[in-house]
Write a protein that holds these residues in place. Structure first.
Motif, PDB file in Angstrom:
ATOM      1  N   GLU A  38       0.826  -1.206   0.000  1.00 35.39           N
ATOM      2  CA  GLU A  38       0.000   0.000   0.000  1.00 35.39           C
ATOM      3  C   GLU A  38       0.863   1.259   0.000  1.00 35.39           C
ATOM      4  O   GLU A  38       0.567   2.232  -0.712  1.00 35.39           O
ATOM      5  N   VAL A  39       1.950   1.247   0.773  1.00 39.04           N
ATOM      6  CA  VAL A  39       2.870   2.394   0.794  1.00 39.04           C
ATOM      7  C   VAL A  39       3.465   2.611  -0.598  1.00 39.04           C
ATOM      8  O   VAL A  39       3.525   3.745  -1.099  1.00 39.04           O
ATOM      9  N   PHE A  40       3.887   1.536  -1.246  1.00 38.83           N
ATOM     10  CA  PHE A  40       4.481   1.667  -2.580  1.00 38.83           C
ATOM     11  C   PHE A  40       3.457   2.152  -3.604  1.00 38.83           C
ATOM     12  O   PHE A  40       3.798   2.919  -4.503  1.00 38.83           O
ATOM     13  N   ASP A  41       2.207   1.714  -3.463  1.00 41.15           N
ATOM     14  CA  ASP A  41       1.158   2.203  -4.354  1.00 41.15           C
ATOM     15  C   ASP A  41       0.964   3.707  -4.185  1.00 41.15           C
ATOM     16  O   ASP A  41       0.809   4.448  -5.161  1.00 41.15           O
ATOM     17  N   VAL A  42       0.944   4.163  -2.932  1.00 42.41           N
ATOM     18  CA  VAL A  42       0.787   5.594  -2.655  1.00 42.41           C
ATOM     19  C   VAL A  42       1.981   6.362  -3.213  1.00 42.41           C
ATOM     20  O   VAL A  42       1.826   7.427  -3.825  1.00 42.41           O
ATOM     21  N   MET A  43       3.175   5.807  -3.032  1.00 41.37           N
ATOM     22  CA  MET A  43       4.385   6.463  -3.547  1.00 41.37           C
ATOM     23  C   MET A  43       4.343   6.551  -5.072  1.00 41.37           C
ATOM     24  O   MET A  43       4.763   7.554  -5.658  1.00 41.37           O
ATOM     25  N   ALA A  44       3.848   5.508  -5.718  1.00 42.40           N
ATOM     26  CA  ALA A  44       3.776   5.517  -7.175  1.00 42.40           C
ATOM     27  C   ALA A  44       2.771   6.559  -7.658  1.00 42.40           C
ATOM     28  O   ALA A  44       2.968   7.177  -8.713  1.00 42.40           O
ATOM     29  N   PHE A  45       1.707   6.762  -6.917  1.00 39.21           N
ATOM     30  CA  PHE A  45       0.661   7.691  -7.334  1.00 39.21           C
ATOM     31  C   PHE A  45       0.996   9.135  -6.977  1.00 39.21           C
ATOM     32  O   PHE A  45       0.864  10.036  -7.806  1.00 39.21           O
ATOM     33  N   PHE A  46       1.435   9.375  -5.716  1.00 38.22           N
ATOM     34  CA  PHE A  46       1.682  10.734  -5.236  1.00 38.22           C
ATOM     35  C   PHE A  46       3.155  11.129  -5.253  1.00 38.22           C
ATOM     36  O   PHE A  46       3.488  12.285  -5.039  1.00 38.22           O
ATOM     37  N   GLY A  47       4.027  10.177  -5.391  1.00 34.18           N
ATOM     38  CA  GLY A  47       5.454  10.449  -5.242  1.00 34.18           C
ATOM     39  C   GLY A  47       5.843  10.263  -3.784  1.00 34.18           C
ATOM     40  O   GLY A  47       5.003  10.041  -2.914  1.00 34.18           O
ATOM     41  N   ASN A  48       7.127  10.352  -3.499  1.00 30.52           N
ATOM     42  CA  ASN A  48       7.568  10.085  -2.124  1.00 30.52           C
ATOM     43  C   ASN A  48       7.584  11.344  -1.263  1.00 30.52           C
ATOM     44  O   ASN A  48       8.107  11.333  -0.166  1.00 30.52           O
ATOM     45  N   GLY A  49       6.979  12.425  -1.735  1.00 30.25           N
ATOM     46  CA  GLY A  49       6.962  13.645  -0.948  1.00 30.25           C
ATOM     47  C   GLY A  49       5.699  13.826  -0.136  1.00 30.25           C
ATOM     48  O   GLY A  49       5.464  14.909   0.384  1.00 30.25           O
ATOM     49  N   SER A  50       4.895  12.779   0.014  1.00 27.66           N
ATOM     50  CA  SER A  50       3.637  12.915   0.746  1.00 27.66           C
ATOM     51  C   SER A  50       3.582  11.939   1.920  1.00 27.66           C
ATOM     52  O   SER A  50       2.977  10.874   1.823  1.00 27.66           O
ATOM     53  N   PRO A  51       4.222  12.286   3.036  1.00 23.30           N
ATOM     54  CA  PRO A  51       4.232  11.377   4.188  1.00 23.30           C
ATOM     55  C   PRO A  51       2.839  11.124   4.747  1.00 23.30           C
ATOM     56  O   PRO A  51       2.561  10.034   5.237  1.00 23.30           O
ATOM     57  N   LYS A  52       1.970  12.105   4.644  1.00 23.29           N
ATOM     58  CA  LYS A  52       0.606  11.937   5.156  1.00 23.29           C
ATOM     59  C   LYS A  52      -0.122  10.829   4.402  1.00 23.29           C
ATOM     60  O   LYS A  52      -0.832  10.024   4.985  1.00 23.29           O
ATOM     61  N   ALA A  53       0.074  10.786   3.102  1.00 21.18           N
ATOM     62  CA  ALA A  53      -0.583   9.765   2.286  1.00 21.18           C
ATOM     63  C   ALA A  53      -0.015   8.374   2.580  1.00 21.18           C
ATOM     64  O   ALA A  53      -0.736   7.372   2.487  1.00 21.18           O
ATOM     65  N   MET A  54       1.264   8.304   2.947  1.00 27.25           N
ATOM     66  CA  MET A  54       1.892   7.005   3.220  1.00 27.25           C
ATOM     67  C   MET A  54       1.607   6.500   4.631  1.00 27.25           C
ATOM     68  O   MET A  54       1.808   5.324   4.919  1.00 27.25           O
ATOM     69  N   ALA A  55       1.129   7.344   5.519  1.00 20.87           N
ATOM     70  CA  ALA A  55       0.946   6.976   6.933  1.00 20.87           C
ATOM     71  C   ALA A  55       0.008   5.795   7.105  1.00 20.87           C
ATOM     72  O   ALA A  55       0.248   4.922   7.937  1.00 20.87           O
ATOM     73  N   SER A  56      -1.054   5.737   6.318  1.00 15.78           N
ATOM     74  CA  SER A  56      -2.006   4.630   6.437  1.00 15.78           C
ATOM     75  C   SER A  56      -1.330   3.302   6.122  1.00 15.78           C
ATOM     76  O   SER A  56      -1.495   2.322   6.854  1.00 15.78           O
ATOM     77  N   GLY A  57      -0.558   3.271   5.057  1.00 18.77           N
ATOM     78  CA  GLY A  57       0.145   2.029   4.690  1.00 18.77           C
ATOM     79  C   GLY A  57       1.193   1.635   5.708  1.00 18.77           C
ATOM     80  O   GLY A  57       1.398   0.455   5.978  1.00 18.77           O
ATOM     81  N   ILE A  58       1.850   2.632   6.278  1.00 18.17           N
ATOM     82  CA  ILE A  58       2.876   2.343   7.279  1.00 18.17           C
ATOM     83  C   ILE A  58       2.243   1.732   8.528  1.00 18.17           C
ATOM     84  O   ILE A  58       2.758   0.773   9.093  1.00 18.17           O
ATOM     85  N   SER A  59       1.095   2.275   8.953  1.00 22.05           N
ATOM     86  CA  SER A  59       0.435   1.683  10.124  1.00 22.05           C
ATOM     87  C   SER A  59      -0.083   0.288   9.791  1.00 22.05           C
ATOM     88  O   SER A  59      -0.060  -0.600  10.639  1.00 22.05           O
ATOM     89  N   LYS A  60      -0.534   0.085   8.545  1.00 20.34           N
ATOM     90  CA  LYS A  60      -0.978  -1.258   8.148  1.00 20.34           C
ATOM     91  C   LYS A  60       0.196  -2.223   8.035  1.00 20.34           C
ATOM     92  O   LYS A  60      -0.004  -3.435   8.027  1.00 20.34           O
ATOM     93  N   ALA A  61       1.404  -1.693   7.960  1.00 18.82           N
ATOM     94  CA  ALA A  61       2.587  -2.552   7.917  1.00 18.82           C
ATOM     95  C   ALA A  61       3.111  -2.875   9.307  1.00 18.82           C
ATOM     96  O   ALA A  61       3.648  -3.959   9.533  1.00 18.82           O
TER      97      ALA A  61
END
Length: 174
Positions: free
Chosen positions: A111-134
Motif C-alpha cells: 500500500e505504501v508503494f502504491d501511494v508512492m507511485a501515485f503521489f510520489g515520495n513527498g507525501s508522508p501523510k498519504a503514506m501513513a495509512s500504509g505504514i500503520s498497516k505494515a
C-alpha cells in the motif's frame, strides 16, 4: 455507554491495522480457545481420568507379570495422550501468528508503494495509512505469539509434572 468507550479504540486499532489484523485476531482467539480447553481439561477432567486409571490398576490382584506390565503401560499411554491432546495445534497456531504479522507487513508496504507511485515520495501523510498497516499487524502477531509461548510453557510444565505423577501412582507394589 461503557461498551462504546471500549469498542471505539479497538475498532480504530483494527481499522488502522488493515484486513490482516482481523485474521490475526481470529488466529489468536483460536489459540486461546485451545489453551483454555487444555486448562479446563487439567482442572476438571484429568483428575477423574487419573482416579479411574489408578482404581483399575489397584483393583488388579496381580501386578508383576508381563501382561500386568502391558496393562500398566496402556493406562499410562492413555493418560499421557489425553494430557498432550491439542498441544501440537497450540504450537502450530503460535508459529503462525508471526507469519500472519509478516503478511500484514507485506500488504501494508504494498500500500505504501502504491501511494508512492501515485503521489510520489513527498507525501508522508498519504503514506501513513500504509505504514500503520505494515507495523500494527507485525506487532499484533508477535504479541499473540509471545502470549501463546508463555501459555504453552505453562501447559508443558504441568504436563511434564503429571507424567511423572502418573508413573508414581501406578506402582507395582501391593
Amino acid at each position: 455507554m461503557i461498551f462504546g468507550e471500549v469498542y471505539e479504540p479497538v475498532y480504530l486499532f483494527m481499522e488502522r491495522g488493515g484486513d490482516v489484523l482481523y485474521a490475526i485476531f481470529g488466529l489468536i482467539l483460536l489459540l486461546w480457545l485451545f489453551v483454555l480447553e487444555r486448562a479446563g481439561y487439567f482442572a476438571f477432567s484429568h483428575r477423574n481420568a487419573m482416579q479411574r486409571a489408578v482404581s483399575e490398576w489397584e483393583a488388579r490382584t496381580e501386578r508383576k507379570s508381563w501382561a500386568a506390565h502391558q496393562i500398566r503401560e496402556d493406562l499410562i499411554a492413555s493418560l499421557r495422550s489425553d494430557l498432550e491432546a491439542n498441544m501440537t495445534t497450540i504450537k502450530m497456531l503460535i508459529g503462525m501468528a508471526p507469519l500472519f504479522g509478516l503478511l500484514g507487513t507485506v500488504t501494508g508496504m504494498i500500500e505504501v508503494f502504491d501511494v508512492m507511485a501515485f503521489f510520489g515520495n513527498g507525501s508522508p501523510k498519504a503514506m501513513a495509512s500504509g505504514i500503520s498497516k505494515a507495523t500494527i499487524p507485525t506487532m499484533a502477531g508477535m504479541v499473540g505469539a509471545l502470549t501463546g509461548v508463555f501459555a504453552q510453557s505453562m501447559l508443558e510444565r504441568y504436563i511434564k509434572r503429571e507424567k511423572i505423577r502418573i508413573e508414581d501412582r501406578l506402582t507395582f507394589d501391593h
